[in-house]
Enzyme design. Structure first.
Site, PDB file in Angstrom:
ATOM      1  N   LEU A 200      75.054  47.196  19.913  1.00  0.00           N
ATOM      2  CA  LEU A 200      74.333  48.447  19.867  1.00  0.00           C
ATOM      3  C   LEU A 200      73.947  49.167  21.130  1.00  0.00           C
ATOM      4  O   LEU A 200      73.464  47.875  21.526  1.00  0.00           O
ATOM      5  CB  LEU A 200      73.208  48.076  19.093  1.00  0.00           C
ATOM      6  CG  LEU A 200      73.446  48.441  17.397  1.00  0.00           C
ATOM      7  CD1 LEU A 200      72.262  48.233  16.047  1.00  0.00           C
ATOM      8  CD2 LEU A 200      74.203  49.798  16.776  1.00  0.00           C
ATOM      9  N   HIS A 201      73.885  49.737  21.512  1.00  0.00           N
ATOM     10  CA  HIS A 201      73.646  50.458  22.941  1.00  0.00           C
ATOM     11  C   HIS A 201      72.686  51.680  23.235  1.00  0.00           C
ATOM     12  O   HIS A 201      72.046  52.207  23.891  1.00  0.00           O
ATOM     13  CB  HIS A 201      73.486  49.281  24.199  1.00  0.00           C
ATOM     14  CG  HIS A 201      75.388  50.968  24.760  1.00  0.00           C
ATOM     15  ND1 HIS A 201      75.818  50.521  23.865  1.00  0.00           N
ATOM     16  CD2 HIS A 201      75.224  51.638  25.370  1.00  0.00           C
ATOM     17  CE1 HIS A 201      76.822  51.437  24.849  1.00  0.00           C
ATOM     18  NE2 HIS A 201      76.512  52.264  25.028  1.00  0.00           N
TER      19      HIS A 201
END
Ligand code: UD1
Length: 353
Positions: A200-201
């Site tokens: 996740l980013h």
């Protein structure tokens, strides 16, 4: 073409540039490699150079982190001097990061030709910084290398002339094919037998506290059935700390080197992500991928591959995980020209120019 200069800056760029650099080197053309320094941590940058056998950069602009305007402007300022000094015949840029658009803009003003690897991808979502970078870079590029035919269609639709567009396939898959045997021989190192791999980013998922909390709660629910292996991007780690969120149920890791991460992908029961490149890698590997975005610039991973967009719908995410664990994952077809030779095709085209 006597002298080609390549610009890389962020983690996904390294994976894409490696096969192109190798193929051009084999043809004996002079090359210069510029690292903008957008990603600078050892495990976001140096390890990738080592594992992908990318030569040391000739120049590092050491731009580091900052706002989009700061980062882009600072790369432009520092890169202009390099182009003036090194006088390349053509500059090759990769993907859709700030380093890509900054370098393309500098070259277009200096009347130096630009080649864009991974051209034509569109999410049609202008709230994504990468979409702006893609549109601008493609408009400024002289030669556009697409990974899939939807890219050609998007470029033609935007008025790019057909003779500039070259459908060459996916360079990221070149790197994957080369290093998969090494990745598959990695030891399991105490990993659970069955696990979900999470990355996740995207700012839209991690910068908003409510959204991030919702995602982590949903993953906590999934962890009752399936272990969660979660290598954490620096941006995400920072947000988790800022918001004081609970990650006790997950196996957290620092960002991983390329080979170790590929090994995890190939062994995962499912990959849950908001990355672009991982949608492609899982499609090639035939591993189910649930993408936490409402759109994708890589539609072929949905139509031909194993990717499903779950958006911000937590019920859909949970239902799709259950479906996969029940043995009902999508079957995949390998997209055309995702065959390990995209870098060779690019080098052939550049050599003939
Ligand atoms: C960038 C790309 C994104 C790509 C991603 C891959 C843009 C607009 N975005 O996003 O498309 O998917 O790289 O990782 O170019 N940081 C570190 N160490 C590093 C690099 C970053 O600690 O080596 C931290 C900094 O706090 C920085 C933050 O991560 O502010 C974000 O880095 P940045 O390069 O701005 O964007 P990414 O989110 O990595």
């Amino acid at each position: 073409m006597n002298h080609i200069l390549h610009v890389v800056g962020a983690r996904p760029n390294f994976v894409k540039a490696a096969p192109v650099l190798r193929a051009i080197r084999e043809r004996g053309i002079r090359q210069t490699l510029v690292h903008t320094g957008q990603h600078y941590d050892r495990n976001m940058s140096d390890v990738f150079f080592t594992q992908l056998e990318i030569p040391e950069p000739d120049v590092n602009l050491e731009v580091g982190s900052g706002s989009h305007a700061f980062q882009t402007a600072e790369i432009m300022r520092r890169f202009e001097a390099v182009v003036l000094e090194r006088k390349p015949d053509l500059v090759v840029v990769y993907g859709d990061v700030n380093s890509t658009v900054a370098a393309a803009l500098v070259c277009s003003k200096l009347l130096v030709q630009v080649g864009h690897v991974e051209a034509g991808l569109r999410s049609f979502d202008r709230t994504m910084p990468e979409e702006i970078n893609r549109i601008v870079t493609d408009q400024l590029s002289d030669i556009l290398f697409t990974p899939s035919q939807d890219g050609d269609a998007n470029l033609l639709h935007e008025g790019v002339s057909r003779d500039r567009i070259h459908f060459v396939g996916n360079v990221m898959i070149d790197s994957l094919i080369r290093l998969l045997p090494v990745a598959e021989s990695c030891a399991r190192n105490g990993l659970p037998e069955r696990f979900a791999l999470v990355t996740l980013h995207r700012p839209s998922n991690v910068d908003d506290a409510d959204r991030l909390r919702e995602i982590l709660e949903c993953l906590t629910g999934i962890s009752e059935k399936l272990s969660i292996v979660f290598p954490v991007h620096p941006r995400t780690r920072q947000r988790i700390a800022d918001f004081g969120m609970n990650t006790d149920r997950f196996l957290l890791f620092d960002p991983m080197p390329y080979i170790e991460f590929l090994s995890l992908q190939s062994r995962a029961a499912v990959v849950i992500t908001d990355s672009g490149g991982i949608q492609e890698e899982t499609t090639y590997l035939g591993v189910p991928c649930l993408t936490m975005r409402t759109n994708t610039e890589r539609p072929i991973t949905v139509t031909a591959g194993t990717n499903i967009l779950v958006g911000d719908d937590r019920k859909k995410l949970i239902a799709e995980v259950r479906n996969i664990l029940d043995g009902n994952a999508k079957k995949r077809v390998t997209p055309p020209l995702w065959d390990g030779y995209a870098g060779e095709r690019i080098a052939d085209i550049l050599q003939q120019m």
